[in-house]
Design an enzyme around this catalytic site. Structure first.
Site, mmCIF file in Angstrom:
data_model
loop_
_atom_site.group_PDB
_atom_site.id
_atom_site.type_symbol
_atom_site.label_atom_id
_atom_site.label_comp_id
_atom_site.label_asym_id
_atom_site.label_seq_id
_atom_site.Cartn_x
_atom_site.Cartn_y
_atom_site.Cartn_z
ATOM 1 N N SER A 226 0.850 -1.200 0.000
ATOM 2 C CA SER A 226 0.000 0.000 0.000
ATOM 3 C C SER A 226 0.877 1.239 0.000
ATOM 4 C CB SER A 226 -0.865 0.023 1.263
ATOM 5 O OG SER A 226 -0.080 0.355 2.387
ATOM 6 N N ASP A 227 0.391 2.314 -0.595
ATOM 7 C CA ASP A 227 1.066 3.576 -0.328
ATOM 8 C C ASP A 227 0.901 3.822 1.169
ATOM 9 O OD1 ASP A 227 2.418 5.938 -0.398
ATOM 10 O OD2 ASP A 227 1.345 6.761 -2.116
ATOM 11 N N TRP A 228 1.785 4.629 1.716
ATOM 12 C CA TRP A 228 1.867 4.779 3.174
ATOM 13 C C TRP A 228 0.566 5.359 3.743
ATOM 14 C CZ3 TRP A 228 5.353 2.067 1.394
ATOM 15 C CH2 TRP A 228 6.470 1.640 2.113
#
Ligand code: BGC
Length: 747
Positions: A226-228
């Site tokens: 996932s993106d952060w």
């Protein structure tokens, strides 16, 4: 070592699906599962030893800051992208980083996107080829890559929740192909899903995107990260195929996964599949070697920077003449802006300052340099600075003005609202040019800036983007002709912001951004609509001139075409030429752009040297995404293959005829009269039947009124029959419906 996941408890498995902390995964020592580090990326290693953040606030250990994607995109050089990726990979190994986050291959839909400096191009082919080369180089050095931000993350405004509303043809033809090429050609270890929604669904929860398209259509075998902070529903995201949630939290989302499995809401097989993919990452190198080639990599960064500079305009003022008095003005000459703000922010091993590098080369050439700041980046303007700069320019043989955008004007996290340079800089450029001293403007910017209001007053414009830590030396190399510029625009420079096709719908409203221009992004729009631009996509000058002769395009197989041409260097100095191949067609049932980039090659040529280049295009270069078939279709017909100097200038062209795909286009009673008559198999049969059933009077009437059909063309067959009292007998219709199942070329 292979880990037997049947030995892991459900809790242990779930724990592997989220990070331990900001930058690493969890270890399970008793099961032999190592913790690995994932960190930014993409144009260097941002390894934080102390406080962690993803906004570029806290420092990281020094590493080489290579040119960001905005620069590499303009190099049009896949070998260079591979070399830079390889050097970043080597530094990743030095720091014990297993996955380097990047490259970003999102399309530059609007020149205003604050993060355009981290993306390659407005064109998916160029973005995909360079992204794949970066990943190949990086992964050959050891670490895995994380191609991002998947998908349709083309703005910073509301990036964490906006819904990008895009039709499927546009997704498949413009926003997904760069990811597709990287996945297929370079097999990245991970893909990072974006924050935004696509057509109402968060990317992190989009099973169609992460499983059907990414794994099903493209065969991706790695892990999705996932993106952060992009995960909004952990259980749903596991169902979608989102494997590793980053950064780590308090373990609550791991507990949600366990509970969902226990309660029968989540299939444990999906958890196992994600765990297997995350475990693959722990096989990547993760011991820090500490060996950093500081000098060698600075040299790579300088070469890469020089190859990426685009010479936009040159009235003969460049390269700078020997023995001249040079006035260097503008704050960027001494305060280089060489990378963008945010998560990709690198703490460089050192930074080249353009003024120092100019002084060094000028000295060697018997030239003198006088420098004035002209304007300030940090404080209020001092009017005396501008006057001093203008007077220095007036007394010089040539003036070089360093202008650009500061971190205040563009960064990750927000979008720009204007293309113009700050007023003080525009004023300074104009005042310097008004002295009558030939003036060169060197631009430092991550996104396109407007050149209007001063373009015609200056003798030269060097687009130096953000060039990484060695950019200052690279700029000096180009100004003095130590390096012959060979960069080309990877994005159009428009005359007006309002001319950009996304202008009316960027950055959206009320939670939605509608991609109303469809596939007509960047030059695909400007060239098709005939909208004048300042500099087209693909534009870039050199200190030599190139020729293109004997171009030939030959169909070499199943809808594949090979293009050959002889390119030559007709000038006095060595240089690099980019052969740009576009395809233009009107074949098929969908609207096509005037031309689309389908192949390119950068060729180094000594003075007087000629070389034959050969570029091969497979069927995808000619295909469109057919929403009825749900697939790529090559229409039968003519395709003009064009070798161009840029997206607006054709140098040579040749038309080829492709057989195309034979497909079943089954008719129904809802198909229009036009569909029936236009059907490649049914149409001729229908015409023949009608002709034989007509009385001589009816035939004469039809001949006298050839447009008669037009009025009923868009009428569905069932209505047509009602209005005509059953003009076509039922049994004939049934035969024709059957006949429509015969495969035939798409025209
Ligand atoms: C950015 C990513 C980056 C991540 C980790 C996010 O906010 O969008 O590109 O890799 O942070 O720093």
């Amino acid at each position: 070592m292979t880990i037997d996941i049947s030995q892991l408890t459900l809790e242990q498995k779930a724990s592997l699906l989220s990070g331990r902390d900001f930058w690493s995964t969890k270890e399970i020592a008793e099961a032999g599962v190592a913790s690995v580090v994932l960190t930014d990326g993409p144009h260097g290693i941002r390894r934080q030893a102390g406080d962690a953040d993803h906004l570029g606030i806290h420092d990281s250990l020094p590493s080489t800051c290579f040119p960001p994607a905005v620069a590499i995109g303009s190099s049009w050089d896949r070998d260079l992208a591979r070399t830079v990726g390889g050097a970043v990979g080597e530094e990743g190994v030095a720091f014990g980083v297993s996955v380097v986050l990047g490259p970003g291959v999102n399309i530059k839909r609007s020149p205003l996107c604050g993060r355009n400096f981290e993306y390659y191009s407005e064109d998916p082919h160029l973005s995909g080829v360079l992204g794949a080369a970066h990943v190949t180089g990086l992964q050959a050095a050891g670490p895995g890559a994380s191609v991002k931000h998947f998908a349709v993350n083309n703005q910073e405004t509301e990036r964490m929740r906006v819904s990008a509303d895009v039709d499927e043809r546009t997704l498949r033809e413009v926003y997904l192909p760069a990811f597709e090429r990287v996945v297929i050609d370079a097999a990245p270890s991970t893909v990072m899903c974006s924050y935004n929604k696509i057509n109402g669904v968060y990317a992190s929860r989009d099973r169609w995107l992460l499983t059907d398209v990414l794994r099903g259509d493209w065969g991706f075998g790695g892990a999705v990260v996932s993106d952060w902070g992009a995960v909004s529903d952990r259980v749903d995201s596991v169902r979608a195929g989102m494997d590793l949630e980053m950064p780590g939290g308090d373990g609550s989302t791991d507990a949600q996964i366990v509970a969902a499995v226990r309660e029968g809401r989540l299939d444990e097989a999906l958890v196992d599949a994600s765990v297997r993919r995350v475990l693959e990452l722990t096989m990547l190198p993760h011991e820090a070697t500490g060996q950093l080639d500081v000098e060698g990599h600075h040299a790579v960064a300088r070469r890469a920077a020089a190859e990426s500079i685009v010479l936009l305009k040159n009235d003969g003022v460049l390269p700078l003449p020997t023995g001249s008095r040079i006035a260097v003005v503008g704050a960027f000459a001494t305060q280089p802006r060489y990378q963008g703000g945010g998560s990709s922010h690198i703490n460089p091993t050192r930074v080249d300052v353009a003024l120092d590098e100019i002084r060094a080369l000028a000295h060697a050439q018997g030239s003198t340099v006088i420098a004035e700041p002209g304007f300030s980046l940090d404080a209020d303007e001092d009017p005396a600075w501008g006057a001093a700069a203008v007077s220095a320019a007036g007394a010089a043989d040539v003036a070089v003005v360093f202008a650009g955008l500061s971190d205040r004007e563009e960064s990750e996290g927000f979008d720009r609202t204007t293309l113009t340079l700050p007023d003080a800089q525009v004023g300074l450029i104009r005042a310097v040019a008004a002295t009558g001293t030939p003036t060169v403007v060197v631009l430092s910017n991550g996104g396109v800036v407007s050149l209007e209001g001063w373009h015609d007053e200056v003798a030269g414009i060097v687009e130096a983007w953000l060039l990484g830590q060695a950019g200052g030396g690279a700029i000096a190399d180009v100004l003095f002709g130590v390096v012959n510029p060979s960069g080309h625009l990877a994005e159009t420079i428009p005359l007006r912001l309002e001319d950009n096709p996304s202008w009316l719908s960027f950055p959206g409203e009320q939670g939605h951004v509608r991609y109303s221009e469809g596939i007509f992004v960047g030059y695909r729009y400007y060239s098709t609509a005939g909208v004048a631009v300042r500099y087209p996509f693909g534009h870039g000058l050199s200190y030599t001139t190139f020729g293109t002769d004997g171009m030939e395009a030959v169909v070499t197989g199943d809808d594949t075409v090979t293009v050959t041409a002889t390119v030559s260097n007709r000038g006095e100095v060595a240089g690099k030429h980019v052969v740009q191949v576009y395809v233009a067609t009107t074949a098929g049932p969908v609207r096509r752009p005037l031309r689309e980039l389908r192949a390119f090659e950068k060729v180094a040529l000594e003075p007087g040297e000629s070389r034959q280049v050969e570029l091969r295009m497979d069927r995808r270069a000619f295909a469109y995404w057919d929403i009825e078939q749900g697939g790529w279709v090559v229409a039968a017909g003519e395709y003009t293959v064009q070798v161009c100097a840029d997206a607006s200038t054709v140098l040579a062209e040749q038309t080829v005829t492709l057989v195309g795909d034979s497909l079943v286009r089954e008719l129904t009673m809802e198909s229009t009269v036009g569909d029936w008559f236009g059907h490649p198999v049914v149409g001729p049969a229908l015409m023949a039947g009608l002709a034989s059933a007509m009385t001589p009077e009816q035939a004469l009437q039809a001949e006298q009124n050839p447009d008669g059909l037009k009025m009923v063309e868009s009428m569905p067959m069932q209505q047509f029959l009602v209005f005509t009292n059953g003009a076509i007998p039922v049994e004939v219709l049934e035969q024709l419906l059957e006949l429509s199942k015969t495969p035939a070329p798409v025209v």
